[in-house]
Scaffold this active site. Sequence first.
Site, PDB file in Angstrom:
ATOM      1  N   GLU A  46     -49.137 -46.394  19.247  1.00 57.12           N
ATOM      2  CA  GLU A  46     -49.107 -45.511  20.410  1.00 57.12           C
ATOM      3  C   GLU A  46     -48.070 -44.408  20.175  1.00 57.12           C
ATOM      4  O   GLU A  46     -47.031 -44.641  19.565  1.00 57.12           O
ATOM      5  CB  GLU A  46     -48.710 -46.354  21.620  1.00 57.12           C
ATOM      6  CG  GLU A  46     -48.478 -45.599  22.908  1.00 57.12           C
ATOM      7  CD  GLU A  46     -47.946 -46.514  24.019  1.00 57.12           C
ATOM      8  OE1 GLU A  46     -48.183 -46.194  25.193  1.00 57.12           O
ATOM      9  OE2 GLU A  46     -47.309 -47.548  23.694  1.00 57.12           O
ATOM     10  N   LYS A  61     -55.411 -44.236  27.628  1.00 64.04           N
ATOM     11  CA  LYS A  61     -54.781 -45.444  28.154  1.00 64.04           C
ATOM     12  C   LYS A  61     -55.107 -45.639  29.636  1.00 64.04           C
ATOM     13  O   LYS A  61     -54.977 -44.726  30.443  1.00 64.04           O
ATOM     14  CB  LYS A  61     -53.269 -45.345  27.958  1.00 64.04           C
ATOM     15  CG  LYS A  61     -52.491 -46.630  28.283  1.00 64.04           C
ATOM     16  CD  LYS A  61     -51.015 -46.421  27.964  1.00 64.04           C
ATOM     17  CE  LYS A  61     -50.196 -47.678  28.208  1.00 64.04           C
ATOM     18  NZ  LYS A  61     -48.757 -47.447  27.923  1.00 64.04           N
ATOM     19  N   CYS A  69     -50.799 -50.695  24.215  1.00 63.58           N
ATOM     20  CA  CYS A  69     -49.535 -51.248  24.693  1.00 63.58           C
ATOM     21  C   CYS A  69     -49.681 -52.098  25.962  1.00 63.58           C
ATOM     22  O   CYS A  69     -50.124 -53.237  25.893  1.00 63.58           O
ATOM     23  CB  CYS A  69     -48.534 -50.121  24.880  1.00 63.58           C
ATOM     24  SG  CYS A  69     -46.792 -50.658  24.888  1.00 63.58           S
TER      25      CYS A  69
END
Length: 270
Positions: A40, A112, A150
Amino acid sequence: MRMGLGQLESGTDIAANLAAMDRFAAAAAAEGARLVAFPEYASYEKKVVDASFAAVAEPLDGPVCIALAGIAQRHGVALVAGVVEASGEPDRAYNTLAAFGPDGGLLAAYRKIHLFDAQGFSESRFIKPAPSAEPVVFDFGGLTFGLMTCYDLRFPELARGLSDAGAEVLLACSSWVPGEHKVRQWLSLTAARAIENGMYVAGVCQAPPISVGHSVLVDPMGVPHAELGTDSAVATVEVSADTVAAVRRQFPMFRQRRLHPHGGSLPGQL
């Protein structure tokens, strides 16, 4: 298929971050890797997400992604990396994973879904969540890869949605914020997502001090392979569709489950 895990120590120097990815992709390709995954925010990272992320954001056909596509082409690999994508809002960007093929073409882009508004952080102040919660997968080298970022790792329904969409390898590209128990949680969650879905999980993380490091490839039985420590480094490891199929035959959870991922029962099962 052999794949590479590139554990970076990205900062605010975009050119330096791209140069590190170029070096790591070259090293992984020299060891036979056909796909290399990076964390990321691989192209631009700071300890705290702030207004500068929106300021450096680019479209997926901008200079950063053109450079990443060139790295993939130059080394003949597929490449996945976290970029800061322009969202159309002046004050917020997308936290995006971009995947490129060896020909430089865009294989997939994942924005995301679950933003890190935890531990005193407010990622959503400067980052815009994905407009769609649909799972993002792509096919390469005889395998199907699923993308997550994440904090997404803490939401098992996303991993299940990716496995339902055909993912055999989950790329969890991350910048896992340090803190009490965080390394243990990182390793536990990557293993859990692998075991409960019968698939590989490649947890590719930024190195300290911004993140915890410990990038790891967990196989479908939950066994870790090629775990990195805290240094910036690259490792390569084998993944196999046959292994995924064998584990899913041994534990046929998808055929046996009785609850729908979004609630209620599956047709004909209760």
